[in-house]
Design a protein around this motif. Structure first.
Motif, mmCIF file in Angstrom:
data_model
loop_
_atom_site.group_PDB
_atom_site.id
_atom_site.type_symbol
_atom_site.label_atom_id
_atom_site.label_comp_id
_atom_site.label_asym_id
_atom_site.label_seq_id
_atom_site.Cartn_x
_atom_site.Cartn_y
_atom_site.Cartn_z
ATOM 1 N N GLU A 249 -0.497 0.334 12.249
ATOM 2 C CA GLU A 249 -0.869 0.909 11.344
ATOM 3 C C GLU A 249 -1.621 0.376 10.254
ATOM 4 O O GLU A 249 -1.844 0.690 9.183
ATOM 5 C CB GLU A 249 0.648 1.461 10.126
ATOM 6 N N GLN A 250 -1.103 -1.175 10.131
ATOM 7 C CA GLN A 250 -1.811 -2.470 9.495
ATOM 8 C C GLN A 250 -1.309 -2.103 8.035
ATOM 9 O O GLN A 250 -2.374 -2.127 7.240
ATOM 10 C CB GLN A 250 -3.265 -1.544 9.421
ATOM 11 N N PHE A 251 -0.209 -1.946 8.101
ATOM 12 C CA PHE A 251 0.484 -2.219 7.084
ATOM 13 C C PHE A 251 1.790 -2.853 6.711
ATOM 14 O O PHE A 251 2.318 -3.174 7.692
ATOM 15 C CB PHE A 251 0.008 -1.183 5.844
ATOM 16 N N LEU A 252 2.076 -3.960 5.488
ATOM 17 C CA LEU A 252 3.513 -4.136 5.497
ATOM 18 C C LEU A 252 3.885 -3.512 4.394
ATOM 19 O O LEU A 252 3.336 -3.719 3.102
ATOM 20 C CB LEU A 252 2.988 -5.646 5.574
ATOM 21 N N ARG A 253 5.858 -3.604 3.698
ATOM 22 C CA ARG A 253 6.390 -3.339 2.830
ATOM 23 C C ARG A 253 6.784 -4.756 2.487
ATOM 24 O O ARG A 253 7.685 -5.601 3.402
ATOM 25 C CB ARG A 253 7.111 -2.227 3.292
ATOM 26 N N VAL A 254 6.586 -4.720 1.132
ATOM 27 C CA VAL A 254 7.010 -5.888 0.765
ATOM 28 C C VAL A 254 8.422 -5.273 -0.018
ATOM 29 O O VAL A 254 8.312 -4.508 -1.000
ATOM 30 C CB VAL A 254 6.683 -6.304 -0.366
ATOM 31 N N THR A 255 9.904 -5.689 0.426
ATOM 32 C CA THR A 255 11.260 -5.139 -0.222
ATOM 33 C C THR A 255 11.837 -6.470 -1.165
ATOM 34 O O THR A 255 11.986 -5.603 -2.123
ATOM 35 C CB THR A 255 11.850 -4.765 1.004
ATOM 36 N N ASP A 256 11.914 -7.341 -1.631
ATOM 37 C CA ASP A 256 12.662 -8.514 -1.613
ATOM 38 C C ASP A 256 11.286 -9.237 -3.487
ATOM 39 O O ASP A 256 10.677 -10.275 -2.773
ATOM 40 C CB ASP A 256 12.716 -9.275 -1.098
ATOM 41 N N GLN A 261 10.713 -4.464 -7.639
ATOM 42 C CA GLN A 261 10.137 -2.347 -6.711
ATOM 43 C C GLN A 261 8.996 -2.842 -5.681
ATOM 44 O O GLN A 261 8.369 -4.161 -5.716
ATOM 45 C CB GLN A 261 8.527 -2.347 -7.651
ATOM 46 N N GLU A 262 9.148 -2.307 -4.123
ATOM 47 C CA GLU A 262 8.343 -2.216 -4.019
ATOM 48 C C GLU A 262 6.806 -1.945 -3.489
ATOM 49 O O GLU A 262 6.684 -1.466 -4.355
ATOM 50 C CB GLU A 262 9.382 -1.690 -2.569
ATOM 51 N N ARG A 263 6.392 -2.383 -2.981
ATOM 52 C CA ARG A 263 4.969 -2.248 -2.600
ATOM 53 C C ARG A 263 4.379 -1.937 -1.105
ATOM 54 O O ARG A 263 4.848 -3.297 -0.261
ATOM 55 C CB ARG A 263 4.307 -2.979 -3.671
ATOM 56 N N THR A 264 3.926 -1.153 -0.846
ATOM 57 C CA THR A 264 3.175 -1.647 0.623
ATOM 58 C C THR A 264 1.586 -2.202 0.672
ATOM 59 O O THR A 264 0.997 -2.276 -0.339
ATOM 60 C CB THR A 264 2.223 -0.047 0.970
ATOM 61 N N VAL A 265 1.233 -3.437 1.361
ATOM 62 C CA VAL A 265 0.461 -3.882 1.318
ATOM 63 C C VAL A 265 -0.857 -4.035 2.823
ATOM 64 O O VAL A 265 0.016 -3.881 3.762
ATOM 65 C CB VAL A 265 0.502 -5.365 0.827
ATOM 66 N N PRO A 266 -1.904 -3.861 2.954
ATOM 67 C CA PRO A 266 -2.607 -3.822 4.346
ATOM 68 C C PRO A 266 -2.700 -4.898 4.665
ATOM 69 O O PRO A 266 -2.895 -5.533 3.683
ATOM 70 C CB PRO A 266 -4.012 -2.620 3.135
ATOM 71 N N ILE A 267 -2.796 -4.656 6.358
ATOM 72 C CA ILE A 267 -2.986 -5.463 6.984
ATOM 73 C C ILE A 267 -4.405 -5.664 7.192
ATOM 74 O O ILE A 267 -4.734 -5.170 7.700
ATOM 75 C CB ILE A 267 -1.803 -5.900 8.057
#
Length: 388
Positions: A249-256, A261-267
């Motif tokens: 899907e070409q995205f990653l989630r940053v949890t730590d 606050q979590e955020r979603t980042v495109p790859i």
């Protein structure tokens, strides 16, 4: 016995005793407008009086002179000490994340190491704060961070009425030039760094100076590419897990994250191909750390050391690629911000992608792409050539 009296907004302590049935009173100004401070002093002075350590009815005794002597001798007990206040502050600080609380604990403890853990808070001066926060060896960002956290702590102490004013209010941080531009690299610089990395590895491999995959630092290209195209902080990168990387899907989630606050980042595509190759090299794992330490095994997961990552990048960027000495690993985060703005992302999108706390932080990068804005304006006919 001792009681308090308030006159003209200031408190005094009144000692009372009876001599031959006659009531005798002695009043001394406590020099404070705060009831909590006055009450604390009343309790302590009453203890000293009952223990026979002071005699307020002696015409030669003076409270102000006594306090001055206590300050000189360092034996005052008329103020709560730093260590106990720190513990109470951290206990009541429930509106922040555990990570932020640990930062408060670290900074206040460092400050106490300098002034003394049992130092009465009323003796803390602006010079104490200045000597701690504005040390020459500290980076400007650290100076600002230390002062910010100590100011919040002493604001709480003021609210609790243990002191009348915040000693941090008298501290002004030295004005410094925003040198973000000196820490930023572009894609062409990234390619130069990777070429120098490859040349270095081949050279030392031929010389048999490199004898293991660990020494080959195969993580370098995918990790640095990730930092450049996502703007993730160093800790967020070394803690990143494959469970949160969605290559299809070409995205990653940053949890730590720093703010919790979590955020979603495109790859983006350049990163996609690097991560895909890296995953294949690792045996296509579906879970676990993306960049585990070579010391990790199937039973023990150990993240890479952040300092080592930073040192390796600094080495290849400044020593091998001969780029500016001001370039460092955190500069990749700044580089990502300008890269995004130059490629049409708006300020809010950049803020959300990098996890900035406020737009003010993100706006620091806008002036760095001024030439790009002028080029766009020229392209759209908003700025015309005046030389004609």
């Amino acid at each position: 016995m001792a009681s308090l009296r308030k006159r003209n907004n200031y408190y005094s302590i009144v000692f009372a005793t009876r001599v031959d049935g006659k009531l005798i009173q002695k009043a001394y100004s406590l020099g404070t407008r705060y009831k909590k401070i006055a009450e604390q002093k009343r309790i302590e002075y009453e203890k000293l009086y009952q223990a026979g350590e002071i005699n307020p009815f002696d015409d030669n005794w003076n409270l102000q002179e006594y306090e001055k002597m206590q300050d000189l001798e360092g034996t005052s007990v008329l103020s709560p000490i730093m260590n106990s206040l720190q513990k109470q502050f951290l206990k009541e600080k429930t509106n922040v994340t555990e990570k932020t609380k640990r930062t408060y604990k670290y900074i206040i403890r460092q400050f106490m190491d300098q002034v003394g853990h049992t130092m009465p808070v009323t003796r803390i001066t602006a010079d104490d704060i200045r000597n701690f926060c504005l040390r020459d060896k500290l980076a400007n960002a650290s100076k600002k961070n230390y002062l910010k956290h100590l100011k919040a702590f002493f604001n709480w102490v003021v609210e609790k009425e243990f002191i009348e004013s915040n000693p941090c209010d008298k501290i002004n941080l030295p004005k410094t030039r925003d040198n973000l531009v000196d820490k930023i690299i572009e894609e062409k610089d990234l390619n130069i760094i990777f070429k120098k990395f490859r040349d270095y590895q081949l050279k030392h491999k031929k010389a048999r100076a490199i004898q293991s995959t660990d020494q080959m630092q195969l993580w370098f290209k995918p990790l640095i590419t990730l930092a450049f195209y996502t703007g993730l902080r160093r800790k967020e990168i070394v803690q990143l897990r494959w469970e949160h990387v969605h290559l299809k899907e070409q995205f990653l989630r940053v949890t730590d994250t720093k703010n919790g606050q979590e955020r979603t980042v495109p790859i983006f595509d350049p990163l996609y191909w690097r991560l895909k190759a890296w995953r294949k090299l690792m045996g296509n794992p579906k879970k676990g750390l993306v960049f585990p330490s070579p010391k990790s095994n199937s039973k023990l997961e150990i993240p890479m050391t952040g300092d080592n990552v930073s040192k390796r990048f600094k080495f290849y960027a400044t020593e091998e690629a001969d780029l500016k000495d001001t370039i460092n690993f955190h500069g990749l985060r700044h580089s990502c911000a300008t890269f995004l703005l130059r490629n049409g992302f708006n300020v809010i999108e950049v803020k959300n992608m990098l996890g900035h706390k406020s737009l003010e932080v993100t706006n620091r990068y806008v002036h760095l792409v001024a030439k790009d804005l002028l080029a766009t304006a020229n392209k759209n006919g908003l700025i015309k050539d005046k030389s004609a």
